[in-house]
Design a protein around this motif. Structure first.
Motif, PDB file in Angstrom:
ATOM      1  N   UNK A  22      35.471  39.637  44.946  1.00 47.03           N
ATOM      2  CA  UNK A  22      34.565  38.678  45.576  1.00 47.03           C
ATOM      3  C   UNK A  22      34.009  37.693  44.551  1.00 47.03           C
ATOM      4  N   UNK A  23      33.528  38.193  43.412  1.00 37.81           N
ATOM      5  CA  UNK A  23      32.966  37.295  42.398  1.00 37.81           C
ATOM      6  C   UNK A  23      34.040  36.383  41.813  1.00 37.81           C
ATOM      7  N   UNK A  24      35.270  36.883  41.720  1.00 42.26           N
ATOM      8  CA  UNK A  24      36.353  36.056  41.179  1.00 42.26           C
ATOM      9  C   UNK A  24      36.785  34.973  42.168  1.00 42.26           C
ATOM     10  N   UNK A  25      36.986  35.351  43.420  1.00 44.27           N
ATOM     11  CA  UNK A  25      37.498  34.404  44.408  1.00 44.27           C
ATOM     12  C   UNK A  25      36.472  33.340  44.779  1.00 44.27           C
ATOM     13  N   UNK A  26      35.214  33.723  44.918  1.00 40.66           N
ATOM     14  CA  UNK A  26      34.205  32.790  45.413  1.00 40.66           C
ATOM     15  C   UNK A  26      33.484  32.039  44.307  1.00 40.66           C
ATOM     16  N   UNK A  27      33.353  32.644  43.143  1.00 34.81           N
ATOM     17  CA  UNK A  27      32.542  32.028  42.079  1.00 34.81           C
ATOM     18  C   UNK A  27      33.306  31.793  40.778  1.00 34.81           C
ATOM     19  N   UNK A  28      34.558  32.261  40.706  1.00 34.60           N
ATOM     20  CA  UNK A  28      35.329  32.082  39.486  1.00 34.60           C
ATOM     21  C   UNK A  28      34.761  32.851  38.312  1.00 34.60           C
ATOM     22  N   UNK A  29      34.118  33.974  38.576  1.00 32.16           N
ATOM     23  CA  UNK A  29      33.520  34.771  37.516  1.00 32.16           C
ATOM     24  C   UNK A  29      34.229  36.120  37.422  1.00 32.16           C
ATOM     25  N   UNK A  30      34.428  36.571  36.193  1.00 34.70           N
ATOM     26  CA  UNK A  30      35.099  37.842  35.958  1.00 34.70           C
ATOM     27  C   UNK A  30      34.094  38.834  35.377  1.00 34.70           C
ATOM     28  N   UNK A  31      33.687  39.781  36.209  1.00 33.08           N
ATOM     29  CA  UNK A  31      32.746  40.811  35.778  1.00 33.08           C
ATOM     30  C   UNK A  31      33.510  42.124  35.598  1.00 33.08           C
ATOM     31  N   UNK A  32      34.071  42.281  34.434  1.00 37.73           N
ATOM     32  CA  UNK A  32      34.936  43.430  34.168  1.00 37.73           C
ATOM     33  C   UNK A  32      34.741  43.907  32.735  1.00 37.73           C
ATOM     34  N   UNK A  33      33.583  44.513  32.433  1.00 37.14           N
ATOM     35  CA  UNK A  33      33.302  44.918  31.055  1.00 37.14           C
ATOM     36  C   UNK A  33      34.255  45.997  30.537  1.00 37.14           C
ATOM     37  N   UNK A  34      34.843  46.783  31.433  1.00 36.39           N
ATOM     38  CA  UNK A  34      35.723  47.880  31.005  1.00 36.39           C
ATOM     39  C   UNK A  34      37.209  47.544  31.189  1.00 36.39           C
ATOM     40  N   UNK A 149      32.474  35.697  52.245  1.00 37.68           N
ATOM     41  CA  UNK A 149      31.822  36.833  51.602  1.00 37.68           C
ATOM     42  C   UNK A 149      31.750  38.029  52.553  1.00 37.68           C
ATOM     43  N   UNK A 150      31.449  37.770  53.785  1.00 32.99           N
ATOM     44  CA  UNK A 150      31.353  38.844  54.772  1.00 32.99           C
ATOM     45  C   UNK A 150      32.715  39.488  55.023  1.00 32.99           C
ATOM     46  N   UNK A 151      33.759  38.661  55.103  1.00 37.05           N
ATOM     47  CA  UNK A 151      35.105  39.197  55.334  1.00 37.05           C
ATOM     48  C   UNK A 151      35.568  40.066  54.174  1.00 37.05           C
ATOM     49  N   UNK A 152      35.218  39.654  52.961  1.00 37.88           N
ATOM     50  CA  UNK A 152      35.590  40.460  51.803  1.00 37.88           C
ATOM     51  C   UNK A 152      34.815  41.770  51.752  1.00 37.88           C
ATOM     52  N   UNK A 153      33.546  41.717  52.106  1.00 31.78           N
ATOM     53  CA  UNK A 153      32.733  42.935  52.071  1.00 31.78           C
ATOM     54  C   UNK A 153      33.211  43.953  53.106  1.00 31.78           C
ATOM     55  N   UNK A 154      33.741  43.499  54.205  1.00 32.90           N
ATOM     56  CA  UNK A 154      34.252  44.418  55.220  1.00 32.90           C
ATOM     57  C   UNK A 154      35.422  45.242  54.698  1.00 32.90           C
ATOM     58  N   UNK A 155      36.122  44.710  53.693  1.00 31.20           N
ATOM     59  CA  UNK A 155      37.271  45.423  53.149  1.00 31.20           C
ATOM     60  C   UNK A 155      36.868  46.659  52.358  1.00 31.20           C
ATOM     61  N   UNK A 156      35.566  46.835  52.093  1.00 32.30           N
ATOM     62  CA  UNK A 156      35.109  48.034  51.407  1.00 32.30           C
ATOM     63  C   UNK A 156      35.282  49.279  52.273  1.00 32.30           C
ATOM     64  N   UNK A 157      35.284  49.090  53.579  1.00 29.53           N
ATOM     65  CA  UNK A 157      35.437  50.202  54.498  1.00 29.53           C
ATOM     66  C   UNK A 157      36.887  50.695  54.456  1.00 29.53           C
ATOM     67  N   UNK A 158      37.126  51.943  54.070  1.00 30.79           N
ATOM     68  CA  UNK A 158      38.513  52.448  53.997  1.00 30.79           C
ATOM     69  C   UNK A 158      39.269  52.329  55.304  1.00 30.79           C
ATOM     70  N   UNK A 159      38.570  52.388  56.427  1.00 29.19           N
ATOM     71  CA  UNK A 159      39.247  52.299  57.716  1.00 29.19           C
ATOM     72  C   UNK A 159      39.672  50.870  58.046  1.00 29.19           C
ATOM     73  N   UNK A 160      39.027  49.897  57.416  1.00 31.86           N
ATOM     74  CA  UNK A 160      39.352  48.480  57.656  1.00 31.86           C
ATOM     75  C   UNK A 160      40.342  47.958  56.622  1.00 31.86           C
TER      76      UNK A 160
END
Length: 512
Positions: A22-34, A149-160
């Motif tokens: 979500x942060x990469x697609x919508x804001x062009x930010x990479x939050x991946x410290x590990x 943002x809402x469509x991406x957040x829905x993908x957190x649900x394993x059933x979706x």
């Protein structure tokens, strides 16, 4: 129990993945410290170098010219780590995700908006200052950011979560991004106008301008370049523009010339201030530079401008040779020396038809096809491909690149101009014409002229025969149909085929 445990583990992992996505697609930010995400940032950030491309003099040809020309500089230091791509995600989808994030980052460095927020007009634009998130969100997403943002957040649900659902959301976001990119490039940066400028200047569409420029600079380009060649060439360019009433045009200011100077090796017998010896003359080293609008660097990358300069040097050289031959017409029109008049007419006939083939059959035809393709689409990626195809076609049909035989076409191999026998042959014909035009400088009497005319005629017949054989041998290649047009122009009344003893081969090619 095991099933529920797996679902819980997947849900936790998927939450982190979707948040990164979500942060990469919508804001062009990479939050991946590990370094767990499949997109990573290169250690050496060369983004500022890619925002403003510059012409290149490279002449090497990659295996697939269209692919090379299409892959322009949308590189901001981010790449894909194939080993980190999730097992359920195809590489094509990962590439689309990378493209979206890069494009969002690109619009975060919009120099037009940076300039508005920076009141110091004399301050250099680079390094660019990244825009705040609110500005970037508004310009790209407008009211669709919350929806995506809402469509991406829905993908957190394993059933979706399904790969097809992820692909659909990514495609929707990409469509929105490319539409915005199209609006900025075509409407705000006036891409159609810029493409016509490329034709007018790099492809010599403004013939009257370059005819006047040749009149002012031919003597300069015949000599090795010096430290002042670039300055003198640009001054002559301004004078030529003034002569054809273009000096007040804002388009003229976008173009300038560079004549690279390479310091010669200084020997014991030469002076340090001696500029008389350099590597190349102006015809082979001249570079036309273009100051394009942002974000047209996505279309006119260094490799693309280098190829345009290859075309420019060829067309300029042919136009100069054609002009010199026509200037001799007054000298030879009343001459009683049949051999000289005949050779002069043959050279003019060859150059006139070669120039007409390049301008009418190659450039005008392909440019019309390019503009038709541009007007039919609103997808920037398709536009890039159409432009890359246009440039590859004119290079191939102008003998600057030659595709290998059909059994190797799948590999997309090509031969550059240095190793191209057709281009070498045409270059030798241009040198022959130049030497003929300057014959009066070294032929002191009638006997000397007869000697040189005999040598020129023999050389011309040999080169024309070789050219004809080469063109016939290429009839099975991708550019064979266009070479048939050139042969049809050159082989007037079958004179050329009779001279080269290739009547049957030529007739067969022209009928195919």
């Amino acid at each position: 129990m095991v099933h529920n445990a797996i679902i819980r583990i997947f849900s936790c992992i998927n939450t982190v993945f979707v948040n990164q996505l979500c942060t990469w697609l919508l804001y062009g930010e990479l939050r991946d410290p590990y370094e767990e995400f499949f997109i990573y940032r290169s250690k050496k950030d060369e983004f500022s170098d890619t925002l403003h491309s510059s012409p290149s003099t490279t002449t090497t040809c990659d295996k697939s010219l269209v692919t090379t020309l299409q892959q322009t500089s949308l590189d901001c230091g981010y790449n894909i780590n194939p080993s980190m791509i999730p097992y359920f995600m195809p590489l094509s989808l990962a590439q689309e995700i990378l493209f979206i994030g890069k494009t969002v980052i690109l619009f975060g460095f919009d120099p037009r908006r940076v300039k508005r927020t920076n009141m110091q007009l004399n301050r250099p634009l680079l390094p660019l200052q990244r825009l705040d998130n609110d500005t970037r969100r508004f310009t790209i997403w407008e009211e669709k950011e919350a929806e995506f943002h809402e469509k991406l957040q829905k993908l957190k649900d394993p059933e979706v979560f399904e790969v097809c659902n992820l692909r659909c959301v990514v495609r929707e976001i990409k469509e929105c991004v490319t539409k915005h990119l199209w609006t900025v490039a075509v409407e705000e940066a006036e891409l159609l106008h810029e493409l016509r400028l490329m034709k007018d200047f790099y492809l010599l569409g403004r013939g009257e301008l370059f005819l006047e420029l040749l009149r002012l600079t031919a003597h300069m380009l015949d000599k090795p370049t010096t430290r002042t060649s670039t300055r003198d060439m640009n001054h002559a360019f301004q004078l030529a523009a003034r002569a054809v009433f273009l000096s007040n045009s804002a388009d003229i200011e976008k173009f300038s010339f560079e004549l690279p100077y390479v310091k010669p090796n200084v020997s014991a017998n030469s002076s340090l201030d001696d500029d008389s010896s350099t590597v190349a003359d102006g015809w082979s080293s001249i570079i036309l530079k273009y100051d394009f609008k942002w974000p047209l660097h996505l279309l006119f990358a260094p490799e693309v401008l280098a190829r345009y300069n290859d075309m420019f040097r060829l067309l300029l050289r042919i136009k100069k040779t054609q002009h010199d031959l026509h200037a001799l017409w007054k000298t030879y029109k009343q001459s009683r020396r049949f051999a000289m008049c005949q050779l002069h007419n043959k050279l003019m006939f060859l150059m006139d038809n070669l120039q007409h083939y390049l301008q009418a059959d190659v450039l005008e035809t392909n440019f019309s096809r390019l503009m038709e393709a541009v007007n039919k689409t609103n997808d920037f990626e398709k536009l890039k491909k159409a432009h890359a195809t246009f440039l590859a076609d004119i290079l191939s049909q102008s003998f600057l690149t030659v595709t290998l035989p059909s059994e190797h076409e799948s590999a997309g191999d090509a031969v550059d101009s240095i190793n191209n026998p057709v281009f070498v042959n045409i270059t030798e014909l241009l040198k022959l014409c130049d030497s003929f035009c300057s014959m009066s400088e070294f032929a002191s009497d009638r006997d000397a002229e007869d000697y040189y005319i005999k040598g020129y005629s023999d050389r011309f017949n040999k080169l024309v025969k070789q050219l004809t054989q080469l063109l016939v041998s290429l009839r099975g290649r991708a550019c064979g149909a266009f070479l048939a047009r050139l042969l049809m122009r050159l082989d007037y009344n079958r004179w050329l085929s009779a001279e080269a003893e290739l009547t049957r081969s030529l007739t067969h090619m022209l009928r195919c």
